[in-house]
Design an enzyme around this catalytic site. Structure first.
Site, PDB file in Angstrom:
ATOM      1  N   SER A 145       0.806  -1.282   0.293  1.00  0.00           N
ATOM      2  CA  SER A 145       0.222  -0.090   0.640  1.00  0.00           C
ATOM      3  C   SER A 145       1.081   1.413  -0.030  1.00  0.00           C
ATOM      4  O   SER A 145       2.029   0.907  -0.026  1.00  0.00           O
ATOM      5  CB  SER A 145      -0.765  -0.127   1.240  1.00  0.00           C
ATOM      6  OG  SER A 145      -1.391   1.444   1.721  1.00  0.00           O
ATOM      7  N   TYR A 158      -3.653  -0.054  10.028  1.00  0.00           N
ATOM      8  CA  TYR A 158      -3.435  -0.420   8.485  1.00  0.00           C
ATOM      9  C   TYR A 158      -2.411  -0.600   8.123  1.00  0.00           C
ATOM     10  O   TYR A 158      -1.357  -1.031   7.794  1.00  0.00           O
ATOM     11  CB  TYR A 158      -4.681   0.338   8.029  1.00  0.00           C
ATOM     12  CG  TYR A 158      -4.603  -0.142   6.375  1.00  0.00           C
ATOM     13  CD1 TYR A 158      -3.462   0.776   5.936  1.00  0.00           C
ATOM     14  CD2 TYR A 158      -5.509  -1.140   6.241  1.00  0.00           C
ATOM     15  CE1 TYR A 158      -3.767   0.727   4.182  1.00  0.00           C
ATOM     16  CE2 TYR A 158      -5.310  -1.611   4.971  1.00  0.00           C
ATOM     17  CZ  TYR A 158      -4.620  -0.438   3.759  1.00  0.00           C
ATOM     18  OH  TYR A 158      -4.308  -1.123   1.991  1.00  0.00           O
TER      19      TYR A 158
HETATM   20  P1  NAP Z   1     -12.482  -4.565  -0.571  1.00  0.00           P
HETATM   21  O1  NAP Z   1     -12.829  -4.550  -1.517  1.00  0.00           O
HETATM   22  O2  NAP Z   1     -12.413  -4.312   0.895  1.00  0.00           O
HETATM   23  O3  NAP Z   1     -11.598  -6.603  -0.796  1.00  0.00           O
HETATM   24  C1  NAP Z   1     -11.066  -7.317   0.354  1.00  0.00           C
HETATM   25  C2  NAP Z   1     -11.032  -8.849   0.016  1.00  0.00           C
HETATM   26  O4  NAP Z   1     -10.952  -9.341   1.307  1.00  0.00           O
HETATM   27  C3  NAP Z   1     -12.313  -9.082   0.174  1.00  0.00           C
HETATM   28  O5  NAP Z   1     -12.948  -9.884  -0.436  1.00  0.00           O
HETATM   29  C4  NAP Z   1     -12.195  -9.658   2.065  1.00  0.00           C
HETATM   30  O6  NAP Z   1     -13.727 -10.509   2.025  1.00  0.00           O
HETATM   31  C5  NAP Z   1     -11.007 -10.280   2.146  1.00  0.00           C
HETATM   32  N1  NAP Z   1     -11.218 -10.580   3.523  1.00  0.00           N
HETATM   33  C6  NAP Z   1     -11.156  -9.848   4.377  1.00  0.00           C
HETATM   34  N2  NAP Z   1     -10.864 -10.064   5.247  1.00  0.00           N
HETATM   35  C7  NAP Z   1     -10.649 -11.446   5.133  1.00  0.00           C
HETATM   36  C8  NAP Z   1     -10.202 -12.552   6.046  1.00  0.00           C
HETATM   37  N3  NAP Z   1     -10.117 -12.877   7.043  1.00  0.00           N
HETATM   38  N4  NAP Z   1      -9.888 -14.039   5.333  1.00  0.00           N
HETATM   39  C9  NAP Z   1     -10.248 -14.436   4.032  1.00  0.00           C
HETATM   40  N5  NAP Z   1     -10.421 -13.023   3.272  1.00  0.00           N
HETATM   41  C10 NAP Z   1     -10.440 -11.812   3.656  1.00  0.00           C
HETATM   42  O7  NAP Z   1     -10.371  -4.179  -0.781  1.00  0.00           O
HETATM   43  P2  NAP Z   1      -9.703  -4.244  -2.099  1.00  0.00           P
HETATM   44  O8  NAP Z   1      -9.792  -2.626  -2.226  1.00  0.00           O
HETATM   45  O9  NAP Z   1      -9.758  -5.043  -2.838  1.00  0.00           O
HETATM   46  O10 NAP Z   1      -8.108  -4.273  -1.056  1.00  0.00           O
HETATM   47  C11 NAP Z   1      -7.475  -5.692  -1.506  1.00  0.00           C
HETATM   48  C12 NAP Z   1      -6.068  -6.000  -0.850  1.00  0.00           C
HETATM   49  O11 NAP Z   1      -5.254  -3.915  -1.854  1.00  0.00           O
HETATM   50  C13 NAP Z   1      -5.993  -4.910   0.915  1.00  0.00           C
HETATM   51  O12 NAP Z   1      -5.356  -5.678   1.228  1.00  0.00           O
HETATM   52  C14 NAP Z   1      -6.211  -3.434   0.415  1.00  0.00           C
HETATM   53  O13 NAP Z   1      -5.473  -3.041   1.541  1.00  0.00           O
HETATM   54  C15 NAP Z   1      -5.043  -3.468  -0.304  1.00  0.00           C
HETATM   55  N6  NAP Z   1      -4.862  -1.895  -1.071  1.00  0.00           N
HETATM   56  C16 NAP Z   1      -6.314  -1.684  -1.610  1.00  0.00           C
HETATM   57  C17 NAP Z   1      -5.892  -0.100  -1.943  1.00  0.00           C
HETATM   58  C18 NAP Z   1      -7.426   0.338  -2.174  1.00  0.00           C
HETATM   59  O14 NAP Z   1      -7.251   1.733  -2.604  1.00  0.00           O
HETATM   60  N7  NAP Z   1      -8.467  -0.375  -2.727  1.00  0.00           N
HETATM   61  C19 NAP Z   1      -4.429  -0.059  -2.343  1.00  0.00           C
HETATM   62  C20 NAP Z   1      -3.603  -0.410  -1.706  1.00  0.00           C
HETATM   63  C21 NAP Z   1      -3.992  -1.278  -1.307  1.00  0.00           C
HETATM   64  P3  NAP Z   1     -14.948 -10.427   3.338  1.00  0.00           P
HETATM   65  O15 NAP Z   1     -15.993  -9.649   2.003  1.00  0.00           O
HETATM   66  O16 NAP Z   1     -15.652 -11.810   3.421  1.00  0.00           O
HETATM   67  O17 NAP Z   1     -14.640  -9.362   3.614  1.00  0.00           O
HETATM   68  C1  GCO Z   2      -6.949   4.909   3.728  1.00  0.00           C
HETATM   69  C2  GCO Z   2      -6.886   4.333   1.628  1.00  0.00           C
HETATM   70  C3  GCO Z   2      -5.192   3.660   1.696  1.00  0.00           C
HETATM   71  C4  GCO Z   2      -5.885   2.766   0.465  1.00  0.00           C
HETATM   72  C5  GCO Z   2      -4.656   2.408   0.159  1.00  0.00           C
HETATM   73  C6  GCO Z   2      -3.603   3.386  -0.455  1.00  0.00           C
HETATM   74  O1  GCO Z   2      -8.100   5.184   3.986  1.00  0.00           O
HETATM   75  O2  GCO Z   2      -5.871   5.995   3.679  1.00  0.00           O
HETATM   76  O3  GCO Z   2      -8.288   3.128   2.411  1.00  0.00           O
HETATM   77  O4  GCO Z   2      -5.301   2.895   2.858  1.00  0.00           O
HETATM   78  O5  GCO Z   2      -6.645   1.841   0.786  1.00  0.00           O
HETATM   79  O6  GCO Z   2      -4.542   1.308   1.480  1.00  0.00           O
HETATM   80  O7  GCO Z   2      -2.086   2.784  -0.829  1.00  0.00           O
END
Ligand code: NAP
Ligand code: GCO
Length: 265
Positions: A145, A158
């Site tokens: 992230s 986080y």
């Molecule tokens: P999301 O839409 O909230 O999806 C997260 C997924 O993880 C969901 O399918 C959720 O399933 C699953 N999950 C959560 N806790 C779990 C557990 N204990 N065991 C198994 N599955 C679990 O998030 P996203 O935006 O796609 O993010 C995916 C990854 O990218 C995360 O690690 C997040 O931190 C990272 N990330 C996101 C962003 C962003 O801007 N979106 C940026 C940087 C990094 P449930 O439906 O059961 O909760």
């Molecule tokens: C926040 C956002 C970020 C993104 C991501 C950025 O609240 O700042 O959720 O944490 O999810 O991780 O890279």
């Protein structure tokens, strides 16, 4: 260019019923991989399977909480039963965020975020590494992230977890590189998924969420990313094309980490 293909490989993407994980698994499938994914909830798995099918992808979904060692061990056994082998590729994607001012954040809330976002990748990596060692190859991709590098208010758990995940990435690289196992991270910028939906909600007066305007000003690309923006980097890191890349985090952030932010007019 064949080195970018994933034919004959089995990929496990955690938490890939939707969001970033779904996009990465879809990219892997289009590059030739067979797809396994997990979620905590059968309804989400069923919806995910239907959505993969719409993409022409015959994925297999399994119930497993990444923080539960017994459920993860059973997940790997089920994958071996169904695919005839253990995962060649693991993406530690499953994750949560809690946005609470630190002084109001309970230790339980903090622990839950770190447990899922950092201990989960440790548990799942530990479960797939023996098979990778036995096969003489493996790819682990940790979804880090911006918060692996930067902090901001209200997300102490986080940021701590994602900073730790960067170092877990380097440690897996260090401990298993000699087995032809590469462990790298992808650091997405701000991506439009359910996780960030609260930061993009329209205001009662119909205006943009203040955070929405903030991120657009902090991103040279002046837009939110989409899961599609991450696909190419993920296929690269999952493929033989990256066999000499190890312990790195590739930031796919539209330039946020390079930019002070839009100057006031
Ligand atoms: P999301 O839409 O909230 O999806 C997260 C997924 O993880 C969901 O399918 C959720 O399933 C699953 N999950 C959560 N806790 C779990 C557990 N204990 N065991 C198994 N599955 C679990 O998030 P996203 O935006 O796609 O993010 C995916 C990854 O990218 C995360 O690690 C997040 O931190 C990272 N990330 C996101 C962003 C962003 O801007 N979106 C940026 C940087 C990094 P449930 O439906 O059961 O909760
Ligand atoms: C926040 C956002 C970020 C993104 C991501 C950025 O609240 O700042 O959720 O944490 O999810 O991780 O890279």
């Amino acid at each position: 260019m064949d080195s970018f293909r994933l034919d004959g490989k089995v990929a496990l993407v955690t938490g890939a019923s939707y969001g970033i994980g779904f996009a990465l698994a879809t990219a892997f499938a289009k590059a030739g991989a067979k797809i396994a994914f997990n979620d905590r909830n059968q309804n989400k798995i069923d919806q995910g399977l239907a959505d993969y099918a719409k993409e022409g992808i015959e994925a297999k979904g399994y119930i497993a909480d990444v923080t539960k060692e017994d459920e993860v061990a059973h997940l790997i056994e089920e994958i071996k039963r169904d695919f005839g082998t253990t995962p060649d590729i693991l993406v530690n994607n499953a994750g949560i965020i809690k946005r609470i001012p630190m002084l109001e954040m309970s230790a339980a809330d903090y622990r839950q975020v770190v447990d899922i976002d950092l201990t989960g990748p440790f548990i799942v990596s530990k479960a797939v590494l023996p098979g990778m060692i036995e096969k003489g190859h493996g790819k682990i991709i940790n979804i880090c992230s911006m918060m692996s590098e930067l902090g901001r208010e209200t997300i102490a758990g986080y940021a701590a977890a994602k900073g730790g995940l960067k170092m877990l990435t380097r440690n897996i690289c260090s401990e298993f590189g000699e087995h032809n196992i590469q462990c790298n991270g992808i650091g997405p910028g701000y991506i439009a998924t359910p996780q960030t939906a609260p930061l993009r909600e329209k205001q009662p007066d119909g205006s943009m969420h203040p955070f929405d305007a903030f991120i657009r000003a902090k991103t040279p690309a002046a837009r939110w990313g989409t899961p599609i923006d991450l696909m190419g980097t993920a296929v690269f890191l999952a493929s033989d094309a990256s066999n000499f890349v190890n312990g790195q985090v590739i930031y796919v952030d539209g330039g946020i980490l390079a930019y002070l932010g839009k100057q006031p007019k």
